[in-house]
Enzyme design. Structure first.
Site, PDB file in Angstrom:
ATOM      1  CB  SER A 113      -1.020   0.024   1.117  1.00 13.18           C
ATOM      2  OG  SER A 113      -0.460  -0.399   2.311  1.00 13.18           O
ATOM      3  CG  HIS A 118       9.249  12.393   6.065  1.00 15.47           C
ATOM      4  ND1 HIS A 118       8.628  13.385   5.346  1.00 15.47           N
ATOM      5  CD2 HIS A 118       8.308  11.441   6.281  1.00 15.47           C
ATOM      6  CE1 HIS A 118       7.369  13.056   5.137  1.00 15.47           C
ATOM      7  NE2 HIS A 118       7.149  11.878   5.695  1.00 15.47           N
ATOM      8  CB  CYS A 141      -3.161  -4.212   3.120  1.00 18.52           C
ATOM      9  SG  CYS A 141      -3.320  -2.619   3.933  1.00 18.52           S
TER      10      CYS A 141
END
EC number: 4.1.1.50
Length: 264
Positions: A113, A118, A141
């Site tokens: 998914s 970052h 998932c």
């Protein structure tokens, strides 16, 4: 080999791997500290991070739907990749508790998914210490664990300290209607790391098995000062200064590893 679990409908389990990677360095002058931040900002810009995450998508066998990426001013970058689902019959190697591939041996079959990354460069105002943190989340998932991407990602960054969290949420039903809150065996995140990684790091686990929550912290064992010095000015450090810098760096690494301020 264990018989495969027969499900009623789709596998609804959500498996999330979150980890923080820290790279530490020392620079003698404020100019060199800023140069380090600039170097890191360029080395791990949005384009490079996108390529790394694209490799992760290959490892977990997903299909890319959309990529959003951004470089920030004055520094830092982020990338989010949405990935699609499709029916997959996993191989034994994808669901067993074992290390994932290294950067030079990427192979894949999975489908899930989203992935985000970052970066956070920062510098100490007086001690000459600079840290670079990378936060990565891989959420899937279905049947296959995102832990297969962990081994590759640790090898992609200069990882002095690594904090890893893995959790499984939701449930799926078998054909008799019985709920299953996890669909694979796991005793420790460490079992998904290659032998060379396990040998290179001091590691500690905090696992809450009944909650399907697993946590591993990693601290690089070997400390070679030359690997932590940045800038020409560090070449002229005296033996006493080198000893002081070593103490500062090790103190910084231990504080990050234990997540608390420690007395000098």
């Amino acid at each position: 080999m264990k018989s495969k679990l027969k499900l009623h409908g789709f596998n609804n389990l959500t498996k999330t791997l979150s980890f923080n990677i820290y790279d530490i360095c020392y620079a003698e002058t404020p100019e060199d500290l800023q140069a380090y931040v600039q170097y890191i900002d360029e080395e791990y810009d949005a384009e490079r991070l996108t390529q790394i995450l694209t490799d992760v998508v290959d490892i977990i066998g997903a299909n890319i739907l959309n990529i959003a990426r951004q470089d920030y001013d004055p520094q830092g970058a982020s990338v989010t990749i949405l990935i699609s689902e499709q029916p997959v019959t996993p191989t034994d190697s994808q669901i067993e508790e074992s290390p994932g591939p290294l950067p030079d041996t990427i192979l894949a079959h999975l489908d899930k998914s989203h992935i985000t990354v970052h970066t956070y460069p920062e510098i100490h105002p007086v001690d000459g210490i600079a840290t670079f943190r990378v936060d990565i989340d891989v959420s899937t998932c279905g049947v296959i664990s995102p832990l297969k991407a962990l081994n590759y990602l640790i090898h992609q960054f200069d990882s002095d300290i690594v904090t890893v969290d893995y959790r499984v949420r939701g449930f799926t039903r078998d054909i008799e209607g019985r709920k299953h809150f996890i669909d694979h065996e796991i005793n420790s995140i460490q079992n998904y790391l290659s032998d060379d990684t396990r040998e290179a790091y001091q590691m500690t686990d905090v696992n809450v098995y009944q909650e399907n929550l697993f946590h591993t912290k990693m601290l690089l064992k070997d400390f070679e000062l030359e690997n932590y010095l940045f800038g020409d000015a560090t070449r002229n450090l005296s033996a006493e200064q080198r000893e002081q810098v070593t103490e500062r760096l090790r103190h910084e690494m231990l504080e990050i590893f234990y997540a608390r301020n420690m007395p000098h």
